[in-house]
Design an enzyme around this catalytic site. Structure first.
Site, PDB file in Angstrom:
ATOM      1  N   ASP A 110       2.293   7.205  12.345  1.00 15.06           N
ATOM      2  CA  ASP A 110       1.099   7.053  13.425  1.00 15.06           C
ATOM      3  C   ASP A 110       1.712   6.766  14.784  1.00 15.06           C
ATOM      4  OD1 ASP A 110      -0.693   7.165  11.556  1.00 15.06           O
ATOM      5  OD2 ASP A 110      -0.953   4.946  11.237  1.00 15.06           O
ATOM      6  N   ASP A 124      -5.408  11.798  11.218  1.00 10.87           N
ATOM      7  CA  ASP A 124      -6.591  10.959  11.251  1.00 10.87           C
ATOM      8  C   ASP A 124      -7.836  11.166  12.027  1.00 10.87           C
ATOM      9  OD1 ASP A 124      -4.893   9.256   9.456  1.00 10.87           O
ATOM     10  OD2 ASP A 124      -4.237   8.136  10.960  1.00 10.87           O
TER      11      ASP A 124
END
EC number: 3.4.23.36
Length: 149
Positions: A110, A124
């Site tokens: 991330d 995402d």
């Protein structure tokens, strides 16, 4: 819209590789969010950490289910709906991007940090937008009938 899936995977993996290369030593602040490198062994919002095998299997089952749903939907209604197909493609592309990380690394990279909210990645974003598009599709279908969607 199946051509969208590899494009999503490409950009997701590219941004993850760039964050591994450039964000390990520093963070970059851009407006109200910042770019930073995080190894997420959980799922959304870092929940259920250190369960990579479970997350990988579960995500793979969801992708298979979505492919089957897409094919059954097209067979049942005999027409192509752009919003449904695009929503499914976004979710599948994003899910596959994160599955690749789980297989390759044992975690998901991330890099987009939104203070007081979450940290996430390009995959995402596509999963989220895919879900929104599907909600829109089903709302329009239920409101106006399937022939107008």
């Amino acid at each position: 819209m199946n051509w969208v899936i590899p494009i999503i995977i490409f950009f997701d993996q590219l941004t993850k590789k760039l964050s591994e290369t450039f964000l390990l030593e520093k963070n970059i602040k851009i407006g109200f969010f910042q770019l930073t490198y995080v190894e997420n062994t959980g799922i959304a919002f870092g929940l259920f950490k250190d369960m990579a095998l479970f997350h990988g299997i579960f995500s793979t089952l969801i992708v298979i289910f979505l492919f089957i749903l897409k094919e059954k939907y097209k067979e049942k209604y005999k027409f192509f709906t752009t919003s449904f197909d695009l929503g499914i493609a976004f979710i599948i592309g994003g899910a596959l991007g994160n599955i690749i990380d789980r297989i390759r690394l044992g975690y998901v990279v991330d890099m987009i940090y939104w203070p007081n909210f979450s940290i996430f990645n390009v995959a995402d974003i596509f999963v989220t937008f895919g879900g929104v598009i599907l909600l829109y599709h089903f709302f329009k279908r239920s409101k106006y009938g399937e022939k107008n969607v």
